[in-house]
Design an enzyme around this catalytic site. Structure first.
Site, PDB file in Angstrom:
ATOM      1  N   ASN A 274      -0.475  -3.280   8.623  1.00  0.00           N
ATOM      2  CA  ASN A 274      -0.562  -1.832   8.470  1.00  0.00           C
ATOM      3  C   ASN A 274      -0.206  -1.193   9.806  1.00  0.00           C
ATOM      4  OD1 ASN A 274      -1.235   0.845   8.001  1.00  0.00           O
ATOM      5  ND2 ASN A 274      -3.446   0.494   8.036  1.00  0.00           N
TER       6      ASN A 274
ATOM      7  N   LYS B 198       0.029   1.851  10.548  1.00  0.00           N
ATOM      8  CA  LYS B 198      -0.605   3.159  10.753  1.00  0.00           C
ATOM      9  C   LYS B 198       0.455   4.159  11.242  1.00  0.00           C
ATOM     10  CE  LYS B 198      -5.084   1.046  11.378  1.00  0.00           C
ATOM     11  NZ  LYS B 198      -6.423   1.117  12.003  1.00  0.00           N
TER      12      LYS B 198
ATOM     13  N   HIS C  98      -7.948   3.759   2.471  1.00  0.00           N
ATOM     14  CA  HIS C  98      -8.243   3.289   3.830  1.00  0.00           C
ATOM     15  C   HIS C  98      -9.311   4.187   4.441  1.00  0.00           C
ATOM     16  CE1 HIS C  98      -7.739   2.235   8.065  1.00  0.00           C
ATOM     17  NE2 HIS C  98      -7.137   1.140   7.654  1.00  0.00           N
TER      18      HIS C  98
ATOM     19  N   GLU D 130      -9.650   5.501   7.217  1.00  0.00           N
ATOM     20  CA  GLU D 130      -9.156   6.649   7.977  1.00  0.00           C
ATOM     21  C   GLU D 130      -8.768   7.789   7.048  1.00  0.00           C
ATOM     22  OE1 GLU D 130      -7.592   3.610  11.436  1.00  0.00           O
ATOM     23  OE2 GLU D 130      -6.144   4.541  10.073  1.00  0.00           O
TER      24      GLU D 130
ATOM     25  N   GLU E 196     -12.759  -3.737   4.651  1.00  0.00           N
ATOM     26  CA  GLU E 196     -12.579  -3.330   6.046  1.00  0.00           C
ATOM     27  C   GLU E 196     -13.835  -2.608   6.518  1.00  0.00           C
ATOM     28  OE1 GLU E 196      -8.201  -2.886   7.505  1.00  0.00           O
ATOM     29  OE2 GLU E 196      -8.798  -1.108   6.429  1.00  0.00           O
TER      30      GLU E 196
ATOM     31  N   GLY F  67     -10.339  -1.312  14.682  1.00  0.00           N
ATOM     32  CA  GLY F  67      -9.904  -0.816  15.983  1.00  0.00           C
ATOM     33  C   GLY F  67     -10.908  -1.002  17.101  1.00  0.00           C
TER      34      GLY F  67
ATOM     35  N   SER G 214     -10.021  -5.573  13.095  1.00  0.00           N
ATOM     36  CA  SER G 214      -9.825  -6.279  14.364  1.00  0.00           C
ATOM     37  C   SER G 214      -9.483  -7.746  14.158  1.00  0.00           C
ATOM     38  CB  SER G 214     -11.063  -6.139  15.259  1.00  0.00           C
ATOM     39  OG  SER G 214     -11.259  -4.792  15.638  1.00  0.00           O
TER      40      SER G 214
END
Length: 273
Positions: free
Chosen positions: A17, A19, A104, A106, A176, A182, A220
């Site tokens: 991904n 991003k 996701h 985010e 996730e 991250g 991560s």
């Protein structure tokens, strides 16, 4: 209808991904390196890259003759209409894409996307012949209050309740944990094992075919922890963020996944788990 993902037995799936990263020149070098580097990898390993919308055409052009499939990082819950700035599932499919990430963390956090909207997006993806990668995960606070299973159930049920058994058997699920994305620190192998087992049991309530869909871990994932994470039972591969922007790192993660195909044991000294 999207093609049903292969059984988790005897295969692994690694999705990158990007991003909101990329540029035409840098993308070209990265995609060429990945195309070359994955040629000789195990046929049981499936690889995909989810790129920003503007680069779908470039992915199609440069990956069309490779083993790497491509997709988008989001899509609209609408088929078409007066929705300025939105991109429909059929538009993504026009570029030969296989995958679309939906839900996701985010998107859920920064764009306030709720569980029902995520379910609608998954349905639109399937109708367009795409495989939705449905993301679920809990925050640090939710985990500390022992709400992990409650949160994951609510996120997953919204999707499963909307889809038929046949549709649900055609998705990919990605766990996730929001607190790991991250952060540089992934969940422990024990935590991943427990959550993936819970998710697999929850999927089984929809039927045996749904229980066999690929369930990925993301958060991560790096070359030094990938083998350990991918050797955990019921982890069928990974959704990789930042490391997918570096050819050497992403290829190392893919190699780690290939090396765990067919493995049953969850703990190996060399994996760090």
């Amino acid at each position: 209808m999207s093609k049903m993902p292969e059984s988790k037995v005897g295969s692994k799936l690694v999705i990158g991904n990007w991003k909101m990263h990329g540029g035409l020149r840098g993308n070209e070098a990265l995609l060429q390196a990945l195309t070359h580097g994955t040629k000789a990898m195990s046929p049981g390993l499936r690889i995909g890259l989810c790129v920003p919308f503007p680069y779908l055409a470039q992915a199609q052009q440069l990956l069309g003759d490779s083993r790497i499939e491509w997709g988008a990082q989001d899509l609209s819950s609408h088929d078409e209409g007066a929705y300025t700035g939105e991109v429909s599932a059929s538009m993504v499919a026009d570029f030969g894409a296989r995958y679309a990430i939906v839900g996701h963390s985010e998107r859920r956090e920064y764009h306030r996307e709720g569980a029902i909207l995520v379910a609608e997006k998954a349905e639109r993806a399937l109708e367009a012949g795409l495989t939705p990668i449905v993301c679920v995960g809990e925050t640090k606070e939710e985990r500390e209050f022992a709400f992990t299973e409650r949160v994951l159930s609510a996120q997953l049920d919204a999707v499963l309740d909307r889809l038929s058994v046949e549709q649900a058997a055609s998705i990919v699920l990605a766990y996730e944990p929001v607190w790991a994305i991250g952060s540089g620190s992934s969940a422990s192998c024990e935590d991943v094992r427990d959550v993936h087992h819970f998710l697999r049991q929850h999927l089984a309530q929809k039927g045996p075919a749904v229980a066999r869909i690929p369930v990925l871990y993301g958060g991560s994932v790096k070359p030094d922890n990938a083998a350990g994470l991918f050797s955990v039972p019921e982890v069928d591969g990974g959704l990789v963020g930042g490391a997918s922007l570096d050819a050497e790192q992403f290829l190392a993660i893919c190699e780690a996944a290939a090396g765990t195909i067919g493995m049953v044991a969850a703990h190996h000294d060399h994996t760090g788990c």
